[in-house]
Design an enzyme around this catalytic site. Structure first.
Site, PDB file in Angstrom:
ATOM      1  CB  SER A 111      -0.878   0.020   1.262  1.00  0.00           C
ATOM      2  OG  SER A 111      -1.550   1.257   1.411  1.00  0.00           O
ATOM      3  CE1 TYR A 145      -4.627  -2.122   5.178  1.00  0.00           C
ATOM      4  CE2 TYR A 145      -3.383  -0.150   4.644  1.00  0.00           C
ATOM      5  CZ  TYR A 145      -4.123  -1.247   4.242  1.00  0.00           C
ATOM      6  OH  TYR A 145      -4.335  -1.467   2.909  1.00  0.00           O
TER       7      TYR A 145
END
Length: 275
Positions: free
Chosen positions: A148, A161
């Site tokens: 990401s 995350y």
């Protein structure tokens, strides 16, 4: 024009039933591959297989399991090889970040930290460990890890995350070095904001008009829109194809120019909550 770049090749996609994973599944099916839709959601996985086989009969199967459980990871790979006799490409896409699990290191519960890291990072280790002998036996292939832009920069309150996705990038580099001589390439994709249930949940949690929120996320990207699952599917097919044969240990930003902004974490977008 028929795309047969992956004719005779076998691809396993984790989290393949919905969102980005479904975009990746569809892209590889369109390129001629046989594909395992591996997912914890049995109903969604079976639906994806039915739709996939409607255009390419017999080339998609479902395998149900939790990537963070070693026995499930081993079984999903074994079911793929039993069905198709080989494995050429593993796409480690499964990832989680429920909006209720946002928090700083002081806010986040230890069990939530563990669950995010187990799925987003440990799951890639377990799936790769199970897949590598079969990819090696096929004469080499590719492992694609969905990281990401959150692994490169971050925004507030996504500490678990962000940590998991930074770990994915390091895992990708380390695996690439370990397996390059075996003809196995390991690469990562860093999506920006991609239209998915996760991003829609964030837009809903903000309140107000969901579509207006999504448009605002898109406006924060230089290209002027958020991405679609098909954008990540196309990048995955490229990286696993002969066209990407000199790429390993690298991360490709598929982010509409978001990383080019530099210090982008202004709250304007939903980047990182995409896979």
């Amino acid at each position: 024009m028929t795309d047969d770049r992956f004719e005779g090749k076998v691809v396993l996609v984790t989290g393949g039933a919905l969102g980005i994973g479904r975009g990746i599944v569809d892209a590889f099916l369109a390129a001629g591959a046989s594909v395992t839709v591996a997912d914890i959601d049995a109903a969604a996985a079976e639906a994806a297989v039915r739709e996939g086989n409607s255009g390419a009969p017999g080339r998609a199967i479902a395998s149900i399991g939790d990537v963070s459980v070693a026995a499930d990871a081993d079984r999903m790979v074994a079911e793929t090889v039993a069905a198709f006799d080989r494995l050429d490409v593993l796409v480690n896409n499964a990832g989680i970040l429920p909006t209720a699990w946002y928090g700083s290191v002081e806010d986040i519960d230890e069990a939530i930290w563990d669950r995010i890291l187990d799925v987003n990072l440990k799951g890639m280790f377990l799936m790769s460990r199970a897949a590598l002998p079969h990819i090696r036996a096929a004469g080499g292939g590719t492992i694609i890890n969905l990281a990401s832009v959150q692994g490169l920069q971050s925004m507030p309150r996504v500490v678990a995350y962000a940590a998991s996705k930074g770990g994915v990038l390091s895992l990708t580099r380390a695996m690439a070095m370990d397996h390059a001589q075996e003809g196995i390439r390991v690469v990562a994709i860093c999506p920006g904001t991609i239209d998915s249930a996760m991003v829609r949940d964030i837009a809903r949690a903000e309140g107000g008009d969901v579509e207006a929120n999504v448009r605002r996320y898109g406006a924060s990207h230089p290209i002027g829109r958020i991405g679609m699952p098909a954008d990540i599917g196309a990048a995955s097919v490229f990286l696993a194809s002969d066209a990407g044969s000199f790429i390993t240990g690298e991360a490709l930003n598929v982010d509409g120019g978001y990383m080019a902004l530099g210090a982008w974490a202004s709250g304007a977008g939903a980047s990182g909550a995409e896979s």
